[in-house]
Design a protein around this motif. Structure first.
Motif, mmCIF file in Angstrom:
data_model
loop_
_atom_site.group_PDB
_atom_site.id
_atom_site.type_symbol
_atom_site.label_atom_id
_atom_site.label_comp_id
_atom_site.label_asym_id
_atom_site.label_seq_id
_atom_site.Cartn_x
_atom_site.Cartn_y
_atom_site.Cartn_z
ATOM 1 N N ALA A 79 31.367 30.915 29.570
ATOM 2 C CA ALA A 79 30.504 31.664 28.448
ATOM 3 C C ALA A 79 31.475 32.208 27.450
ATOM 4 O O ALA A 79 31.178 31.989 26.117
ATOM 5 C CB ALA A 79 29.380 32.405 28.918
ATOM 6 N N ASP A 80 32.466 32.891 27.903
ATOM 7 C CA ASP A 80 33.438 33.502 26.773
ATOM 8 C C ASP A 80 34.159 32.624 25.797
ATOM 9 O O ASP A 80 34.742 32.579 25.080
ATOM 10 C CB ASP A 80 34.540 34.592 27.541
ATOM 11 C CG ASP A 80 33.655 35.707 27.957
ATOM 12 O OD1 ASP A 80 32.513 36.083 27.610
ATOM 13 O OD2 ASP A 80 33.967 36.312 29.031
ATOM 14 N N GLN A 138 31.652 35.083 38.167
ATOM 15 C CA GLN A 138 32.935 35.317 37.200
ATOM 16 C C GLN A 138 33.253 33.914 36.401
ATOM 17 O O GLN A 138 33.713 34.030 35.266
ATOM 18 C CB GLN A 138 33.959 35.614 38.105
ATOM 19 C CG GLN A 138 33.997 37.106 38.550
ATOM 20 C CD GLN A 138 35.003 37.895 39.574
ATOM 21 O OE1 GLN A 138 35.965 36.700 39.855
ATOM 22 N NE2 GLN A 138 34.934 38.860 39.790
ATOM 23 N N ALA A 139 33.199 32.810 37.331
ATOM 24 C CA ALA A 139 33.530 31.587 36.564
ATOM 25 C C ALA A 139 32.622 31.243 35.382
ATOM 26 O O ALA A 139 32.927 30.989 34.275
ATOM 27 C CB ALA A 139 33.312 30.565 37.632
ATOM 28 N N LEU A 196 31.561 34.316 47.352
ATOM 29 C CA LEU A 196 31.540 33.000 46.920
ATOM 30 C C LEU A 196 30.795 33.207 45.693
ATOM 31 O O LEU A 196 30.870 32.588 44.631
ATOM 32 C CB LEU A 196 30.686 32.038 47.689
ATOM 33 C CG LEU A 196 30.403 30.717 47.292
ATOM 34 C CD1 LEU A 196 31.858 29.865 46.812
ATOM 35 C CD2 LEU A 196 29.715 29.840 48.313
ATOM 36 N N ASP A 197 29.440 34.012 45.849
ATOM 37 C CA ASP A 197 28.747 34.214 44.605
ATOM 38 C C ASP A 197 29.408 35.083 43.554
ATOM 39 O O ASP A 197 29.045 34.709 42.272
ATOM 40 C CB ASP A 197 27.239 35.036 44.993
ATOM 41 C CG ASP A 197 26.336 35.271 44.098
ATOM 42 O OD1 ASP A 197 26.318 34.111 43.155
ATOM 43 O OD2 ASP A 197 25.707 36.207 43.831
ATOM 44 N N ARG A 198 30.053 35.802 43.862
ATOM 45 C CA ARG A 198 30.883 36.721 42.652
ATOM 46 C C ARG A 198 31.793 35.724 42.122
ATOM 47 O O ARG A 198 32.021 35.879 40.772
ATOM 48 C CB ARG A 198 31.665 37.856 43.668
ATOM 49 C CG ARG A 198 32.209 39.055 42.481
ATOM 50 C CD ARG A 198 33.066 40.138 43.329
ATOM 51 N NE ARG A 198 32.334 40.652 44.224
ATOM 52 C CZ ARG A 198 32.504 40.975 45.308
ATOM 53 N NH1 ARG A 198 33.602 40.688 45.722
ATOM 54 N NH2 ARG A 198 31.755 41.648 46.136
ATOM 55 N N ARG A 199 32.535 34.795 42.837
ATOM 56 C CA ARG A 199 33.634 34.153 41.989
ATOM 57 C C ARG A 199 32.724 33.062 41.203
ATOM 58 O O ARG A 199 33.321 32.803 40.105
ATOM 59 C CB ARG A 199 34.269 33.029 43.307
ATOM 60 C CG ARG A 199 35.253 33.694 43.834
ATOM 61 C CD ARG A 199 36.054 32.850 44.773
ATOM 62 N NE ARG A 199 36.824 33.804 46.069
ATOM 63 C CZ ARG A 199 36.635 33.511 47.200
ATOM 64 N NH1 ARG A 199 36.067 32.650 47.592
ATOM 65 N NH2 ARG A 199 37.392 34.540 48.016
ATOM 66 N N GLN A 200 31.695 32.549 41.579
ATOM 67 C CA GLN A 200 31.123 31.603 40.872
ATOM 68 C C GLN A 200 30.443 32.344 39.532
ATOM 69 O O GLN A 200 30.428 31.853 38.326
ATOM 70 C CB GLN A 200 29.575 31.137 41.490
ATOM 71 C CG GLN A 200 29.883 30.190 42.553
ATOM 72 C CD GLN A 200 28.895 29.701 43.328
ATOM 73 O OE1 GLN A 200 27.782 30.291 43.368
ATOM 74 N NE2 GLN A 200 28.822 28.457 44.116
#
Length: 81
Positions: A78-79, A72-73, A66-70
Motif C-alpha cells: 500500500a505504501d 506487513q507485506a 504468519l499473519d503479522r508477516r502478511q
C-alpha cells in the motif's frame, strides 16, 4: 384482614413489585428507542480497533507470525502505490 396473613402479604407485595418493575422496564425501553440518535445509520465509518497484543492472541505462535508477516507485506504494498 385476617385472611391475608404474613406469607400472603409477602407474596402479594412481591407480585405487585414484579408487575411495576416490568411496566417500568417497558416504558424505559420505549423511551430509549425513541430518543436514541445512535440507532440511525451514520455516514461516517466506524473506527477500527488496534490489533490485539500478542499476550491476548490465543492463536498458535506460528499463525500469529504468519499473519503479522502478511499484514506487513500488505502495508508495504500500500505504501508503494
Amino acid at each position: 384482614m385476617e385472611w391475608l396473613e404474613l406469607p400472603h402479604w409477602l407474596m402479594l407485595a412481591g407480585a405487585v413489585l414484579a408487575v411495576v418493575s416490568l411496566i417500568g422496564l417497558a416504558i424505559r425501553q420505549r423511551a430509549k428507542v425513541q430518543d436514541d440518535p445512535g440507532s440511525e445509520p451514520s455516514p461516517e465509518p466506524r473506527p477500527q480497533l488496534p490489533p490485539l497484543p500478542d499476550i491476548l492472541d490465543s492463536r498458535p505462535r506460528k499463525d500469529r507470525q504468519l499473519d503479522r508477516r502478511q499484514s506487513q507485506a500488505t502495508s508495504r504494498d500500500a505504501d508503494l502505490r
